[in-house]
Write a protein that holds these residues in place. Structure first.
Motif, short mmCIF file in Angstrom:
data_model
loop_
_atom_site.label_atom_id
_atom_site.label_comp_id
_atom_site.label_asym_id
_atom_site.label_seq_id
_atom_site.Cartn_x
_atom_site.Cartn_y
_atom_site.Cartn_z
N ASP A 15 -23.68 29.22 37.94
CA ASP A 15 -23.28 30.55 36.83
C ASP A 15 -24.15 32.14 37.72
N ALA A 61 -12.16 25.25 42.13
CA ALA A 61 -12.61 25.28 39.87
C ALA A 61 -12.30 26.25 39.21
N ARG A 66 -18.57 23.21 39.25
CA ARG A 66 -17.47 23.83 37.89
C ARG A 66 -16.29 23.31 38.11
#
Ligand code: NZQ
Ligand code: ZN
Length: 411
Positions: free
Chosen positions: A217, A271, A263
């Protein structure tokens, strides 16, 4: 954090003047004969094509050319390229251009060893094979799609009005020549659309149903922050080398999967559900004059406004990481809002900031600005269903009616 297998096998040659080293790099990798693919003239006008051809000659690499790739490339030219590559026994398809050119190069490469029509591979009716397949390399002239090191390839079939992606390690480029000076000539609109596409590539991965993965992130937010800082610099001074270089590398990092590791809902898969890309590809698939990034500048904020409530912590994390937006705290800040209202305000402020950034770079705010009408929205839905299914996505499962609402909200 979910499991992943990650291999970014492309060799990056990133330098001022790297373009002139193309031949040496290609020869050092053992390639003998290249099909040089390019677009509708920019690389001829800028002299980039001649520099690449000269470097191939100097390195003793035989070459033949395929010109005329249009933005949102069509499968017809891919078919022509397959014939040319077969006829000349090319062991390398070298794209000199952006996503459209490199994707065409990729499709030619996987089409060469396939006996049937290459479109079968995009419809999933057959799988690409390695034997007899030329490799792909690129000289990147527009940072945007990330195709220079991605496993993706997006091609349009005009006859069927279908724009489809195909992911395969077999066409991931082996060499990416990245010379930021080649991007000095980019028009402002293409620069901005490219930056929008990069940000969208990060966000598609960020807004997945998986919870926080702090290392990934933070990488994601850092890429977006860098783009928001560098884009205005490049737009104000198109020959600012450092701004162009940072944007170029950000485009690669945004889409080589680094910014989404851990993710993915499906182990080994990419992801995110790529909902905004799915919605946008219908626009540029139906009307190839729509620039992919410009479509995303409108669709992404509209999609976010529609879905953020599914996983509010993701929009809060993005707002905090990119724009420093925090929900107000009623007690500490002495304001009269419920916690739910505070979250909704922070989410709205984040999406507003994102959209204002896109608009500030010259991107459209509405689909109307791209010539999309209410009637056209109805035409998009049947092909959306054929491409993505009646229900698609990951962050929030979207029905076709959801898709209609998102399009209409953006008109
Ligand atoms: O055709 P020419 O004359 O070369 O002009 C191009 C084209 O009009 C121009 N251009 C490129 N480099 C230039 C330049 N003009 C002046 N100076 C330069 N240095 O820019 C225009 C756009 O080029 P294009 O290749 O279409 O742009 P982009 O890189 O944004 O590629 C868009 C395509 O990639 C697909 C999109 O859907 C679209 O078809 N995508 C591919 C992906 C992938 N393979 O991983 C992922 C993306 O999400 C995207 O879907
Ligand atoms: Zn994209």
């Amino acid at each position: 954090m979910t499991d992943f297998t990650f291999c970014s096998s492309t060799k990056f040659v990133f330098a001022r003047g790297a373009c002139d080293r193309t031949g040496a790099e290609v020869a050092a990798a053992g390639y003998k004969s290249a099909l040089v693919v390019y677009g509708q003239g920019s690389v001829v006008r800028t002299g980039t094509l001649q520099r690449v051809l000269d470097s191939l000659d100097a390195a003793g690499v035989a070459h033949v050319e395929l010109a005329g790739v249009r933005p949102n490339p069509g499968v017809d030219l891919v078919r022509t390229g397959i014939d040319v590559a077969r006829e000349h026994g090319c062991d390398l398809i070298l794209g000199v251009g952006g996503g459209s050119v490199i994707d065409t190069a990729k499709a030619i490469a996987i089409g060469v060893p396939y006996a049937g029509d290459v479109w079968d591979l995009f419809m999933g009716a057959a799988k690409p094979v390695a034997e007899g397949k030329p490799d792909v390399a690129s000289v990147l002239t527009i940072p945007a799609a990330g195709s220079e090191s991605s496993a993706s390839c997006v091609i349009t079939n005009d006859e069927l009005q279908l724009k489809r992606g195909l992911s395969s390690e077999l066409h991931r480029p082996t060499i990416a020549i990245m010379d930021p000076e080649l991007t000095f000539t980019l028009p402002a609109y293409q620069t901005a659309a490219g930056v929008t596409d990069m940000i969208a590539h990060v966000m598609e991965r960020f807004f997945s149903s998986v919870g926080p993965v702090p290392v990934t992130d933070n990488i994601a937010c850092a890429i977006v922050r860098a783009l928001i800082d560098e884009a205005p610099v490049a737009l104000a001074n198109p020959e600012d080398y450092d701004a162009r270089a940072n944007i170029m590398w950000a485009g690669t990092l945004a889409h080589n999967d680094l910014a989404g590791l851990g993710r993915s809902v499906n182990p080994g898969g990419r992801a995110g559900g790529w909902e905004s890309h799915g919605l946008e590809h219908e626009l540029s698939g139906h009307d190839p004059s729509i620039t992919h990034g410009a479509g995303l500048a409108v669709i992404f904020p509209a999609w976010l406004r529609y879905v953020w409530r599914e996983h509010p912590e993701r929009i809060l994390s993005f707002g905090r990481g990119v724009f420093g937006i925090e929900p107000v705290n009623a007690e500490e800040d002495g304001v009269d809002v419920t916690p739910e209202e505070a979250v909704a305000d922070a989410a709205a402020a984040t999406i507003d900031e994102l959209q204002e950034f896109f608009v500030s770079t010259g991107m459209p705010r509405t689909l109307g600005e791209l010539g999309v009408t209410e009637e056209m929205v109805e035409e998009l839905l049947p092909t959306l269903e054929r491409n993505k299914g009646a229900v698609f996505g990951d962050f929030k499962r979207l029905t076709l009616d959801d898709a209609r609402q998102i399009y209409l909200s953006a008109l």
